[in-house]
Design an enzyme around this catalytic site. Structure first.
Site, mmCIF file in Angstrom:
data_model
loop_
_atom_site.group_PDB
_atom_site.id
_atom_site.type_symbol
_atom_site.label_atom_id
_atom_site.label_comp_id
_atom_site.label_asym_id
_atom_site.label_seq_id
_atom_site.Cartn_x
_atom_site.Cartn_y
_atom_site.Cartn_z
ATOM 1 N N SER B 88 0.805 -1.223 0.000
ATOM 2 C CA SER B 88 0.000 0.000 0.000
ATOM 3 C C SER B 88 0.838 1.273 0.000
ATOM 4 O O SER B 88 0.298 2.361 -0.167
ATOM 5 C CB SER B 88 -0.945 0.010 1.209
ATOM 6 O OG SER B 88 -0.226 0.274 2.385
ATOM 7 N N LYS B 125 1.287 4.527 7.196
ATOM 8 C CA LYS B 125 0.556 5.358 6.236
ATOM 9 C C LYS B 125 1.178 6.751 6.199
ATOM 10 O O LYS B 125 2.002 7.113 7.036
ATOM 11 C CB LYS B 125 -0.917 5.480 6.677
ATOM 12 C CG LYS B 125 -1.728 4.192 6.528
ATOM 13 C CD LYS B 125 -2.125 3.943 5.084
ATOM 14 C CE LYS B 125 -2.792 2.592 4.883
ATOM 15 N NZ LYS B 125 -1.867 1.497 4.609
#
Lengths: 426, 169
Positions: B88, B125
């Site tokens: 991701s 993230k």
């Protein structure tokens, strides 16, 4: 003019459980317990586990069912992790005081003498920084003596400080009223036995102890009690011991994961203990001239015959060479091993240690061997430091693994083994 | 008469404290100094560019050494290594299997890559605080972003400082 001494003690909250939570944040707010060597009994509990009435020292097999039912997270001791986390916390703490004393794996005394700050705010900053940098929550007690600092810390932990995790004893409006509520064995250095003895003398709480005559108590209990009383009165007489006294003896001993009957199993264990003893000696720049090896069966095993024995071997000259220590240990083991018993524990004791700097050479010793041994051991230690412990070890250690500890619930060594790092799914 | 060497009895320089000095079966409590050196692995820094032909004579005079630890780790007690699994964050240069150097003492900024804990789950993230909302953005269009909403618990575990990737050799 020198300022009056001020001490602080920083203490990690539920340290072992907190270490596990840093790497498994989902356990925050959940009950966590950590088990002793061989997963025997509970040695650390989170507040939630305490609230579920899990007792310190409770045998795991007795609480296993309850733990499963209540969803308590259970861990084997992971000393590689706890040691590394402790070192991080201590390193941070020591940068906030000119002098500090690592008192235990999760406690550190700091010398705040002469610091101009508001020490409550300063302590709160330290708590916040340690929490952010390492994830470990700590509490700090500040006071004019070490004994009172320990007490202030205890009160802060129990929620008696209006400032959260930090409490400055000098901010307490009526300290005597607080002392009156403190049980004697809640004081630093007072054992249950001493408490009973003090009770017999009509002393029932910390305030009564504070108001006792220290000289008189000294006659009953010795100088330590006199100091505690003096310190309760705000006069510091236990200084920061920055340098711990060199160790007089080294003991490396362990219970086995299972009972051992085989000679080779014991040989492997004894080799490991001898290796560790030699490493400890070298780390502390010590040598030994005697080694004791001992083995025994479990004293609780009433169905099988009991046996225990030890052998002591002397060296011609003091040594910390693994090969020499191991050879002596094997020689001793051969002498005391008897077939037909179920051994539960073995160990190596180096009862009398010398500084490596003051060793006496024997008459026929050229010194050449020492130099070679020293070089070999330095190389051995370097390899094992760089490539992980026991990368290089003596073959007899590899005869068996059965003596090793039971660690069914051990978390990864997140910070000390590159193969066991925290892995995040992203 | 033989001369007895005493070199083995002279105290060696004390080694810098490192975690390997702590062993699992018994912990020896160290004496700490405020500033501790991280490591002693040092590689020479060449002052001239690497020429394809004849080496520069200036390289006989090496100016200093590079310690990769000093370069990547500014605050040792607050630095942790973390491995990642997943794709991701490929747009941020973080690939499956990479090792991250995470500094817990750094304050996250807008667009910092962070190790975040959302309701107990750990993830990596990009932190987006450019609006009134807090977003944790994936850096790969195939993966979703997360908005932190009322009632969710977000904790920034640490800030990612470096990515370490081993290449096939």
């Amino acid at each position: 003019m020198t300022s009056a001494p001020i001490f602080a003690i920083a203490d990690c909250n539920n340290f072992y459980a907190s270490c596990e939570r840093v790497f498994q944040p989902k356990l925050n707010g959940k009950p966590v317990v950590v088990l002793s060597n061989n997963d025997g009994c509970v040695i650390a509990r989170s507040n939630e586990a305490k609230a579920l009435d899990i007792k310190m020292g409770a045998a795991y097999f007795k609480i296993e069912q309850y733990a499963k039912q209540e969803g308590i997270a259970v861990f084997s001791s992971n000393y590689a992790l706890y040691g590394d986390m402790s070192q991080r916390v201590m390193q941070i703490l020591s940068s906030f005081a000119p002098r500090s004393e690592v008192y235990s794996i999760d406690e550190c005394f700091l010398d705040f003498t002469g610091l101009p700050q508001n020490l409550t705010e300063y302590s709160l900053d330290i708590c916040a920084i340690v929490k952010q940098w390492t994830g470990i929550p700590i509490s700090i007690g500040v006071a004019p003596t070490k004994t009172l600092a320990k007490l202030a810390n205890r009160l802060a932990k129990k929620g008696h400080s209006k400032h959260g995790p930090a409490l400055d004893w000098r901010d307490i409006a009526d300290p005597d009223a607080v002392l009156k509520t403190i049980a004697l064995d809640d004081l630093w250095g007072i054992s249950r036995r001493w408490k009973d003895k003090l009770n017999q003398l009509g002393i029932h709480h910390a305030l009564a102890l504070k108001q006792s005559d220290p000289k008189q108590l000294r006659q009953h209990f010795g100088v330590v009690m006199e100091r505690i009383v003096t310190e309760l009165n705000g006069i510091s007489c236990i200084a920061l011991e920055e340098m711990p006294a060199p160790k007089k003896q080294i003991l490396t001993s362990r219970s086995f994961g299972e009972r051992l009957t085989d000679y080779d199993d014991l040989r492997a264990a004894v080799t490991h203990f001898a290796t560790r003893s030699a490493e400890k000696c070298r780390q502390q720049r010590l040598t030994t001239h005697v080694l004791t090896v001992f083995i025994h069966t479990s004293p609780f095993d009433t169905r099988n015959p009991q046996y225990s024995n030890s052998a002591t071997i002397a060296f011609d000259r003091p040594t910390n060479d693994t090969a020499q220590l191991n050879a002596a240990a094997q020689q001793g083991l051969k002498r005391i091993f008897r077939r037909g018993f179920s051994y539960q524990r073995a160990g190596i004791l180096l009862p009398d240690l010398w500084s490596a700097n003051v060793a006496q050479l024997s008459l026929f010793d050229s010194g050449e061997n020492n130099l070679r041994s020293d070089q070999l051991m330095t190389a051995l230690d370097d390899i094992n430091r760089k490539h992980g412990k026991r990368s290089v070890c003596y073959a007899s250690e590899m005869l068996s693994k059965r003596w090793q500890m039971r660690q069914e619930f051990k978390s990864p060594s997140y910070t000390t083994n590159i193969k066991e790092l925290l892995t995040v799914q992203i | 008469m033989s001369v007895i060497s005493i070199s083995s009895y002279q105290p060696r320089n004390t080694k810098p404290l490192n975690s390997a000095a702590l062993w699992s079966d018994d912990l020896e409590l160290p004496i700490l100094e405020p500033k501790q050196q991280l490591s002693t692995i040092e590689l020479p820094l060449f002052t001239s560019k690497v020429p394809a032909g004849f080496p520069s004579p200036a390289d006989d005079h090496l100016e200093s050494t590079i310690d990769l630890n000093q370069h990547c780790i500014s605050n040792p007690p607050a630095t942790f290594f973390v491995k990642v699994k997943g794709h991701s964050m490929t747009g941020a240069g973080i690939n499956d299997g990479d090792m991250l150097v995470v500094d817990r003492s750094l304050r996250p900024n807008n667009n910092s890559i962070v190790v975040a804990v959302i309701d107990g789950e750990v993830t990596v993230k990009s932190l987006d605080t450019s609006t009134d909302e807090i977003w944790l953005r994936s850096k790969n269009p195939d993966y979703p972003d997360f908005q932190i909403k009322e009632g969710m618990e977000l904790h920034i575990w640490g800030v990612v400082k470096n990515v370490i990737r081993s290449l096939p050799v």
